[in-house]
Motif scaffolding. Structure first.
Motif, short mmCIF file in Angstrom:
data_model
loop_
_atom_site.label_atom_id
_atom_site.label_comp_id
_atom_site.label_asym_id
_atom_site.label_seq_id
_atom_site.Cartn_x
_atom_site.Cartn_y
_atom_site.Cartn_z
N CYS A 1 0.64 -1.24 -0.14
CA CYS A 1 0.24 0.15 0.10
C CYS A 1 1.00 1.14 0.01
O CYS A 1 0.19 2.47 -0.87
N ASP B 1 1.12 3.92 -2.90
CA ASP B 1 0.71 5.26 -2.71
C ASP B 1 1.22 5.69 -2.86
O ASP B 1 0.70 7.73 -3.19
N ARG C 1 -4.46 5.14 -5.43
CA ARG C 1 -5.47 5.25 -4.60
C ARG C 1 -5.54 4.03 -4.08
O ARG C 1 -4.99 2.90 -4.57
N ALA C 2 -4.70 3.79 -1.94
CA ALA C 2 -4.70 2.13 -1.83
C ALA C 2 -5.07 2.25 -0.44
O ALA C 2 -5.23 3.03 0.12
N THR C 3 -5.20 0.73 -0.04
CA THR C 3 -6.32 0.89 0.85
C THR C 3 -5.31 -0.57 2.09
O THR C 3 -5.95 -1.65 1.02
N LEU D 1 -14.63 -0.13 0.43
CA LEU D 1 -13.54 -0.52 -0.15
C LEU D 1 -13.79 -0.13 -2.51
O LEU D 1 -12.75 0.38 -2.94
N GLN E 1 -11.57 2.05 -5.20
CA GLN E 1 -9.91 2.26 -4.69
C GLN E 1 -9.36 1.27 -6.45
O GLN E 1 -9.55 0.17 -6.47
N ASP E 2 -7.81 1.95 -6.23
CA ASP E 2 -7.00 0.44 -7.26
C ASP E 2 -5.95 -0.38 -6.66
O ASP E 2 -5.86 -1.08 -6.99
N VAL F 1 -6.14 -2.75 -3.13
CA VAL F 1 -6.82 -3.40 -1.66
C VAL F 1 -5.52 -4.67 -1.35
O VAL F 1 -5.53 -5.52 -1.57
N THR G 1 -9.44 -3.52 -10.28
CA THR G 1 -8.78 -3.35 -8.59
C THR G 1 -7.74 -3.98 -8.73
O THR G 1 -7.67 -5.25 -8.94
#
Length: 231
Positions: free
Chosen positions: A61, A65, A70-72, A90, A93-94, A96, A126
């Motif tokens: 992540c 980032d 976009r990372a989670t 989520l 997000q790009d 995960v 994703t």
């Protein structure tokens, strides 16, 4: 309202790809490529406790980032009882990273929620990283379709570090903190304290604070005095 979950984290400099010791051959390259969107195969990390699964998930992540994606990161244990809402949140997000699939094994509603997320994420393009202690076939999943989907991910198996690896981690962490950690002190730590890597790193954090407070190098006599105080 969407439940508040620990989705956004500050990524510690200790948990990056370049600070991970003992990765399988080619694993870091695969993870970097995944973080940057340079490979389409999702990854599944399997390994026992203290093999660095969370370290690599957070590193993924952080790398994504830094590249503007976009990372989670989501530890699934934190989403227990609200898995559907957590995974739905989520969307968009790009990248995960879902850490600790073990907690959903055998939980029908959670498994269905993950199956639905998996399909939505694939359709949306994703990038996903999964981690668990066991490979999909041995995870104890009750939903055959979910087991099949997870088994299609590229799998990386992580192993516990030996003593040489633990020494390397202690040296790397000490150097990152600007600590002078004598080789004799490293040997003393490995022979007289809990050799579990997580415990060693936690102890190093405590020694860092004690060393700064006392303005002393971390020598064997200093180690003895600090551990006697702890005990």
């Amino acid at each position: 309202m969407t439940p508040q979950l620990p989705l956004a984290l500050r990524y510690s400099p200790d948990q990056r790809f370049d600070s991970y010791i003992g990765a399988p051959a080619g694993a870091l390259e695969q993870l970097r490529a995944l973080a940057l969107g340079q490979q389409s195969d999702w990854l599944y990390l399997a390994g026992g406790a203290r093999t660095g699964k969370t370290h690599l998930a957070l590193a993924l992540c952080a790398e994504a980032d830094q590249a503007g994606r976009r990372a989670t990161y989501l530890p699934l244990a934190a989403a227990a009882g609200r898995m559907h809402d957590a995974l739905t949140a989520l969307h968009g997000q790009d990248v995960v990273a879902l850490d600790g699939l073990d907690v959903i094994a055998g939980q029908r509603e959670d498994e269905v929620a993950l199956f639905d997320f998996h399909n939505r994420a694939r359709a949306a393009g994703t990038t996903v990283l999964y981690t668990a202690r066991e490979v999909p076939a041995e995870l104890g999943l009750g939903l055959p379709d979910l087991r099949s989907r997870l088994s299609q991910c590229a799998q990386l198996l992580l192993s516990p570090l030996d003593d040489a690896g633990r020494r390397d981690v202690l040296r790397e962490r000490a150097q990152r903190r600007g600590l002078v950690l004598e080789e004799a002190a490293i040997e003393w730590l490995l022979t007289r304290t809990d050799r579990d890597l997580g415990s060693l790193v936690t102890l190093l954090d405590q020694l860092d604070r004690a060393s700064l407070a006392a303005q002393r190098r971390i020598t064997v006599p200093f180690l003895r005095s600090v551990l006697e105080t702890r005990g």
